[in-house]
Structures are given as structure tokens and as C-alpha cells.
Design an enzyme around this catalytic site. Structure first.
Site, PDB file in Angstrom:
ATOM      1  N   ASP A  69      -1.793  -3.488   0.669  1.00 44.25           N
ATOM      2  CA  ASP A  69      -1.665  -3.895  -0.751  1.00 44.25           C
ATOM      3  C   ASP A  69      -1.458  -5.131  -1.081  1.00 44.25           C
ATOM      4  O   ASP A  69      -1.548  -5.992  -1.857  1.00 44.25           O
ATOM      5  CB  ASP A  69      -0.661  -2.782  -1.332  1.00 44.25           C
ATOM      6  CG  ASP A  69      -1.281  -1.429  -1.546  1.00 44.25           C
ATOM      7  OD1 ASP A  69      -2.151  -1.076  -1.234  1.00 44.25           O
ATOM      8  OD2 ASP A  69      -0.213  -0.475  -1.771  1.00 44.25           O
ATOM      9  N   GLU A  70      -0.527  -5.693  -0.010  1.00 43.15           N
ATOM     10  CA  GLU A  70      -0.104  -7.259  -0.233  1.00 43.15           C
ATOM     11  C   GLU A  70      -1.346  -7.925   0.069  1.00 43.15           C
ATOM     12  O   GLU A  70      -1.459  -9.245  -0.761  1.00 43.15           O
ATOM     13  CB  GLU A  70       1.108  -7.477   1.032  1.00 43.15           C
ATOM     14  CG  GLU A  70       1.573  -8.977   0.693  1.00 43.15           C
ATOM     15  CD  GLU A  70       2.746  -9.009   1.802  1.00 43.15           C
ATOM     16  OE1 GLU A  70       3.177 -10.179   1.767  1.00 43.15           O
ATOM     17  OE2 GLU A  70       2.839  -8.142   2.659  1.00 43.15           O
ATOM     18  N   GLU A  71      -2.070  -7.811   0.985  1.00 44.05           N
ATOM     19  CA  GLU A  71      -3.179  -8.742   1.055  1.00 44.05           C
ATOM     20  C   GLU A  71      -4.263  -8.717  -0.167  1.00 44.05           C
ATOM     21  O   GLU A  71      -4.679  -9.622  -0.608  1.00 44.05           O
ATOM     22  CB  GLU A  71      -4.145  -8.420   2.296  1.00 44.05           C
ATOM     23  CG  GLU A  71      -3.355  -8.479   3.586  1.00 44.05           C
ATOM     24  CD  GLU A  71      -4.137  -7.979   4.860  1.00 44.05           C
ATOM     25  OE1 GLU A  71      -4.282  -8.594   5.904  1.00 44.05           O
ATOM     26  OE2 GLU A  71      -4.754  -6.822   4.793  1.00 44.05           O
ATOM     27  N   SER A 113     -24.206  22.450 -20.978  1.00 45.30           N
ATOM     28  CA  SER A 113     -23.543  23.169 -20.520  1.00 45.30           C
ATOM     29  C   SER A 113     -23.669  23.859 -19.130  1.00 45.30           C
ATOM     30  O   SER A 113     -25.001  23.929 -18.845  1.00 45.30           O
ATOM     31  CB  SER A 113     -22.760  24.099 -21.511  1.00 45.30           C
ATOM     32  OG  SER A 113     -22.231  23.279 -22.863  1.00 45.30           O
ATOM     33  N   MET A 114     -22.625  24.782 -18.711  1.00 50.05           N
ATOM     34  CA  MET A 114     -23.236  25.599 -17.737  1.00 50.05           C
ATOM     35  C   MET A 114     -22.776  27.137 -17.652  1.00 50.05           C
ATOM     36  O   MET A 114     -21.780  27.299 -18.379  1.00 50.05           O
ATOM     37  CB  MET A 114     -22.673  24.930 -16.233  1.00 50.05           C
ATOM     38  CG  MET A 114     -23.290  24.080 -15.373  1.00 50.05           C
ATOM     39  SD  MET A 114     -22.487  23.668 -13.812  1.00 50.05           S
ATOM     40  CE  MET A 114     -20.872  22.810 -14.122  1.00 50.05           C
ATOM     41  N   LYS A 150     -17.087  21.655  -7.985  1.00 46.07           N
ATOM     42  CA  LYS A 150     -16.864  21.511  -9.459  1.00 46.07           C
ATOM     43  C   LYS A 150     -15.265  20.623  -9.653  1.00 46.07           C
ATOM     44  O   LYS A 150     -14.438  21.267  -9.833  1.00 46.07           O
ATOM     45  CB  LYS A 150     -17.161  22.472 -10.241  1.00 46.07           C
ATOM     46  CG  LYS A 150     -17.177  22.371 -11.647  1.00 46.07           C
ATOM     47  CD  LYS A 150     -17.376  23.798 -12.685  1.00 46.07           C
ATOM     48  CE  LYS A 150     -17.429  23.488 -13.947  1.00 46.07           C
ATOM     49  NZ  LYS A 150     -16.198  22.977 -14.569  1.00 46.07           N
ATOM     50  N   CYS A 197      -2.120  36.348 -46.916  1.00 41.44           N
ATOM     51  CA  CYS A 197      -2.254  36.416 -48.185  1.00 41.44           C
ATOM     52  C   CYS A 197      -1.694  37.932 -48.770  1.00 41.44           C
ATOM     53  O   CYS A 197      -1.577  37.985 -50.024  1.00 41.44           O
ATOM     54  CB  CYS A 197      -3.756  36.377 -48.462  1.00 41.44           C
ATOM     55  SG  CYS A 197      -4.686  37.688 -47.962  1.00 41.44           S
TER      56      CYS A 197
END
Length: 648
Positions: A30-32, A79-80, A110, A401
């Protein structure tokens, strides 16, 4: 950093980013990465004219918009069909083999996220569109360009749609929620919600921070020549897209079930949330033979993971009034977490269901939720009863109602068309995507308009004006004009969508289309005895529509005069030797299979996918295979594409 060195450093950073975001196998610390990133960023600030259009620094976003514009998919996003067990798989598998010969299957996990369509042309990403209603979605291109696993450029010049799922890794989801907790913000319920919410951020810099992942699962419009879907996907992966963590080519139902078990047992080891496995017929030609229903392709399905079960307790039962007036009992349960979602309510469906399962207030029950399925109670744990249980009393008056209810046994209905819940829910349905799709007329706005006594029926929508809307909280001129324009654009819709939008009980999209095709504008006068003659219509559906028309006929006529729906065109069949004949099409044609099928249907043919003794003709093109051979063995008449066109 001179210009030539800058180009080299860009390539290094892109390799590091690809290894991290796509291969999930970092080749730099990450530093490199951060050090090189900052050096490139500093150079670009000093030399803005030299900035490489593919620089990873451009994936940080920063564009802020008021809203997303609509965009149209080139080919529809479907859709599936869902299946949930081995019995559902067997039924689906048998149906495939009944209609086509020699089908083999391409299976992969999936992922549970937000569906996305990427459009590339001349090797460049030109548009990214959310699924929407399958035909029209939202243009989120700026946000998607911040996703590192989406290539900005690919080594393929033809236009192509690449479809997939935008997901968030489980670990990143936990980080996001911890950050939101510290900031006092509402937490995301699950990674899928986090992915969808991140993709639709109006500020693209927020999207960039969410570390979204694009997992491709298919193609839409394309000119690729590979005969198998699995081969097309191999080509897509070769362009720099993420491969699925596992996939399998299967021939038998035993192969499919074995791979399903493998995916299910690997669920906890895969960093993205999965909710099942997708099964697709691999051969593109067979996919075209099988075709589509109104909702999904017949050649693919989602084999969902088993529903997650939890035990909870029913504290109370409330009653909801649906748009058709049906009263639905709902169990209010002690909150329970099911697969990342806090469940506090579960449908009890109707009083027959309550009686059959002997459900009582204060009962301990087993509740399930599978994917998007509404939570439901499957069993009462009678052993935990302590005498505090109470019977669930059948309601005699509408909870909204207070009018008297019609009790039909299994169903209890409010017949008052002025009932507030009926009005609000019917308008919400009328404006939904599958109905008239009035963009901007969401649930909250419908409730607001009704609360302010501006709408008492669907027809009142068309009487709204700019001054009225500007007098409401939350409405500025741009929002009000957009809503009014959307309401106006709903006029002239196809008759089948208009019928579906009315929210008639038991009348879905397919039934509405059948009514529109069979009766046109005379549907308003139709009787139950006429309806039962339509294939698929039973007495319950027919009686429901007849009752609805009897009660609401004048209102429908008035609404029709305002909306002016358009009749569906009947297919005018041309007399030919194909009238009433069963025809199979095979091989490569000069036109697409869809065009050939439409042509034959225009001349009265019934086009099916497999050859049998009942087949009258087989139309063949180049590279005709087993279907042609079977036709020859059965003595079925065969015609080349040229011979077929000469005849018609």
C-alpha cells in the site's frame, strides 16, 4: 518526472491497480502504491495538458450532479426465473430438453448486487446504465469510471454491451458501515444495498471511495461469433474483466447439482455476497430457439441458495389494505437478523393460511427470507406455547376507512373505492415501471399528494399543474416540471400496459396483453364467459375482471379518454403453405433467427425449437446440425432459407 517517465509510471500504477482490484493479488505494498500515486498526481497538477486519459488518478470522481438522466439499453436486460430446490431444477431441466436437443449448460455463482450494463464502442467505454425496468435505466457512466475493475478502454473495436453485477466485498462493507456509524449516519442493511446506493451517488467522489467491484456475467448486444456463451465470456475476461471465482460447464442434472453444492459450500470463502447459482444454456443457437417469456429468458434460471431460517415471536397482527381492497394480515414480530436484513414483519397471506398453520399471537415461529422474497412464517413451534397465546380475530371493518368488509372466506375485501389505502396503493401501482412508469412519482410523493387532498384517484394526476406543485414542501420548479412532463408522457401508452396499470386482482402483465389483443377497446364490455375462452384464463381471473368492470366502468371510460391508450396491432397472417404448420429453424441464416421466426409467423407458421414427428417443415441454413439430421431420419420436409423465401 519527465513526460516519458510519466507514461512508464502510469503503466506501472495501472498494473498494480489491476493486480489489487481485479486479480485480488497485490504485487506492491500500500505504501509503494500510495507513494507512486502521489508522485503521478503531483506531476499532473503541474502539467495538466499532459494528463493521460487512462491515468488511475482520474478514477477518484468529483463530478456532482442534480439527478441521473435516463438511458436506453441496446438489447433488453431480462429478469431470471428462480428455482429453489432439486424438484424445481428437474422441472426446468426437463422443459429445456423437451424443447431443444443436446443442450449443455454454463454455470457460475450469482452475486447479490446491482445489475449494470456497460456499452463499449471503438474500444472505449461510452455509457454505463443501471438495469432499471430492463429497457430503460439510469446513466451512471461518471460513477462507473471510478470502479477500477471496469476497463475504460478494451482491445475490441465493435460495439458491445457487457453486463454484470456491481458488488462490494464483505470486508469493505464492514468498513463502510463502521465509518457511517462513527459519522452518525444510517447503516446499510447489507452489501447489496451498499453497492446499489454507492453506484447511484450524485457525487462521484463518494462512489470512488466505496471500492466497488464489477463482476461480469453476460453480454447484451454484440457481434461476437463464438457459438457458445462460455466462449464469449472467455473473450470478455481476456479484455481485462474480472473472472468469476468458479464456473463449470455441465451436461447432466447431476453435474449441475454437484456444482451447486460446491458453490454453496464455498459461500463463506468467497469475499462477495452470493445468493445462488446461475444456470444458462451454453449454445447461443439453442438460446434463440428457446426464446423468452414476457419476464425472462427460457434458457436461464437462478438456482437460489436455501432460505435462511430464524426463530422469533409474534407480538401482534396488523392488517394492510391492498390496491384491490384485499385485506392482508401481517405479523409484527420481535426483530431478527436474517442474512444481513433486520426483519420485523412477515406476511400471513390470509385467514385460511392462519387457520392451516394454527398461528396465534405470542406464538414462537420459524420465519424465512430467501433473496428478495417477502419474509414469511413457515411453522409454529407448539412446544414453546405457555398459555399466553391469543387467537387472531377476523376483522369485520376496514382498518383504514372503517367501512364494512366483504368476507369471501379466504379473502376479505374493502369495497370502498374511496378508501385512502386503496387510492394510494392503486396510484403507486399505476405509476410503477411495469405499468405506466411515471418517473418521479414515488411512494412518498403519492402519499404527499393524497395527504394534501390533491389526488383522490388516478385521473386526478392529469389535473395537477405547476402552481399547485410549487405550493408543496420539497417541490422546486425543476422537480415539478419533470413530474408534470412524466405524467404527460404516460399518455398514449399501449392498451395492455394501461389495463395492467389499473391494478385488477389476478390480472398481471401476460393476462393484460391477452385481453388487449383479443378484445381491443371492447375489453371494457367483456363478460366472464368471453374471457374463459382465452388460453390461460380460469373462472377466478374472469370473474375478477368482470366484477372490476362492473364497479368501475365509468371511471375507466373517463380515464381512457384522458390517457388515450393505443390498441396493440394484430399480426395479419398472410396465406401460404406454412399456415397452421409447425416449423423448426436451424443453422446460420442471412438474417437473425428472430427475424426469420417473425417472417414465418407472418405467414402463419408456428415456430418451435425441436424436431419431432409432428414437425411439418425444417428450414435450414449453413452448418445445420442435429436438427437437420433428425428431420431427414423422420422424413420431415426440409427447405433451405432460399427455398423458403422463394415459396413465400
Amino acid at each position: 518526472m519527465i513526460k516519458d517517465n510519466y507514461k512508464k509510471q502510469i503503466e506501472i500504477l495501472k498494473k498494480w491497480a489491476y493486480a489489487y482490484y481485479v486479480n485480488d493479488n497485490p504485487i506492491a505494498t500500500d505504501e509503494e502504491y500510495d507513494t507512486l500515486y502521489r508522485a503521478i498526481e503531483a506531476y499532473e497538477k503541474q502539467n495538466p495538458l499532459h494528463v493521460d486519459k487512462n491515468s488511475p488518478t482520474l478514477r477518484v470522481g468529483g463530478v456532482i450532479r442534480d439527478s441521473f438522466s435516463k438511458a436506453t439499453h441496446i438489447a433488453q436486460m431480462w429478469s431470471m426465473e428462480d428455482i429453489f430446490d432439486i424438484h424445481g431444477l428437474q422441472t426446468w431441466f426437463d422443459r429445456i430438453h423437451k424443447n431443444v436437443d443436446g443442450a449443455k449448460f454454463f454455470c457460475e455463482p450469482k452475486f447479490d448486487g446491482a445489475s449494470l450494463n456497460l456499452i463499449y464502442e471503438d474500444g472505449k467505454l461510452i455509457q454505463a446504465i443501471t438495469r432499471g425496468d430492463g429497457k430503460i435505466g439510469e446513466d451512471v457512466t461518471t460513477n462507473v469510471k471510478t470502479i477500477h475493475s471496469v476497463p475504460i478502454e478494451i482491445d475490441y473495436k465493435e460495439k458491445i454491451e457487457i453486463r454484470g453485477e456491481v458488488v462490494i466485498k464483505t470486508a469493505d462493507f464492514e468498513i463502510i458501515n463502521n465509518q457511517r456509524l462513527e459519522a452518525g449516519e444510517t447503516l446499510f442493511a447489507n452489501p447489496r444495498n451498499a453497492a446499489a446506493g454507492s453506484l447511484r451517488q450524485l457525487d462521484s467522489s463518494i462512489t470512488a471511495k466505496r471500492r466497488l467491484v464489477f463482476q461480469p456475467w453476460g453480454v447484451g448486444f454484440n457481434l461476437l461469433e463464438q457459438p457458445l456463451l462460455s466462449q464469449k465470456m472467455d473473450f470478455v475476461y481476456s479484455l481485462g474483466f474480472l473472472k468469476p471465482p468458479m464456473r463449470e460447464n455441465c451436461s447432466t442434472i447431476e453435474n449441475i447439482e454437484a456444482f451447486y453444492t460446491k458453490v454453496l459450500t464455498s459461500r463463506s470463502n468467497i469475499p462477495m455476497m452470493m445468493d445462488g447459482m446461475v444456470i444458462k444454456v451454453d449454445n447461443i443457437e439453442l438460446q434463440e430457439d428457446l426464446g423468452y417469456t414476457v419476464k425472462y429468458p427460457k434458457w436461464m434460471c437462478a438456482y437460489k441458495f436455501p432460505a435462511v431460517e430464524k426463530i422469533t415471536r409474534i407480538n401482534a397482527v396488523t392488517f394492510q389494505v391492498g390496491r384491490t381492497g384485499v385485506i392482508t394480515p401481517v405479523a409484527e414480530v420481535e426483530p431478527v437478523d436474517i442474512d444481513g436484513v433486520t426483519v420485523e414483519r412477515a406476511t400471513l397471506h390470509n385467514f385460511d393460511e392462519i387457520q392451516r398453520k394454527d398461528i396465534k399471537i405470542n406464538d414462537y415461529v420459524i420465519i424465512i427470507r430467501s433473496g428478495d422474497v417477502i419474509p414469511k412464517i413457515i411453522k409454529v413451534i407448539e412446544e414453546r406455547r405457555d398459555g399466553s397465546e391469543k387467537e387472531i380475530i377476523r376483522v369485520r371493518e376496514c382498518p383504514t376507512c372503517k367501512s364494512e368488509l366483504l368476507d369471501e372466506g379466504a379473502l376479505i375485501k374493502c369495497q370502498n373505492l374511496a378508501c385512502d389505502d386503496r387510492v394510494v396503493n392503486s396510484i403507486i401501482h399505476y405509476a410503477s415501471k411495469k405499468a405506466l412508469y411515471i418517473d418521479g412519482l414515488g411512494d412518498k410523493i403519492v402519499e404527499q399528494l393524497h395527504r394534501e387532498k390533491l389526488i383522490h384517484s388516478v385521473k386526478d394526476l392529469y389535473d395537477l399543474d405547476l402552481d399547485t406543485l410549487l405550493g408543496l414542501d420539497g417541490f422546486k420548479e425543476k422537480k415539478a416540471q419533470k413530474l408534470l412532463a412524466s405524467i404527460e408522457s404516460s399518455k398514449g401508452v399501449n392498451l395492455d400496459r394501461f389495463i395492467y396499470a389499473l391494478g385488477i386482482e389476478h390480472i398481471g402483465e401476460v393476462a393484460a396483453k391477452a385481453i388487449a389483443l383479443n378484445f381491443g377497446f371492447e375489453w371494457i364490455n367483456v363478460q366472464a364467459e368471453d374471457l374463459v375462452k382465452i388460453d390461460g384464463f380460469g373462472s377466478e381471473m374472469s370473474a375478477s375482471l368482470e366484477e372490476f368492470l362492473h364497479v368501475n366502468k365509468e371511471k375507466i371510460i373517463a380515464l381512457t379518454q384522458t390517457v388515450k391508450p393505443v390498441e396493440l396491432e394484430q399480426l395479419e397472417v398472410i396465406e401460404s403453405i406454412f399456415n397452421g404448420k409447425t416449423v423448426v429453424v436451424t443453422g446460420t441464416m442471412s438474417q437473425s433467427r428472430t427475424e426469420i421466426k417473425a417472417l414465418l409467423e407472418r405467414y402463419g407458421a408456428k415456430v418451435v425449437g425441436s424436431v419431432s414427428k409432428k414437425t411439418d417443415f425444417v428450414i435450414f441454413g449453413e452448418d445445420a446440425g442435429s436438427k437437420y439430421d433428425k428431420a431427414q431420419s423422420l422424413g420431415v420436409r426440409t427447405l433451405s432459407e432460399e427455398e423458403m423465401k422463394e415459396i413465400i
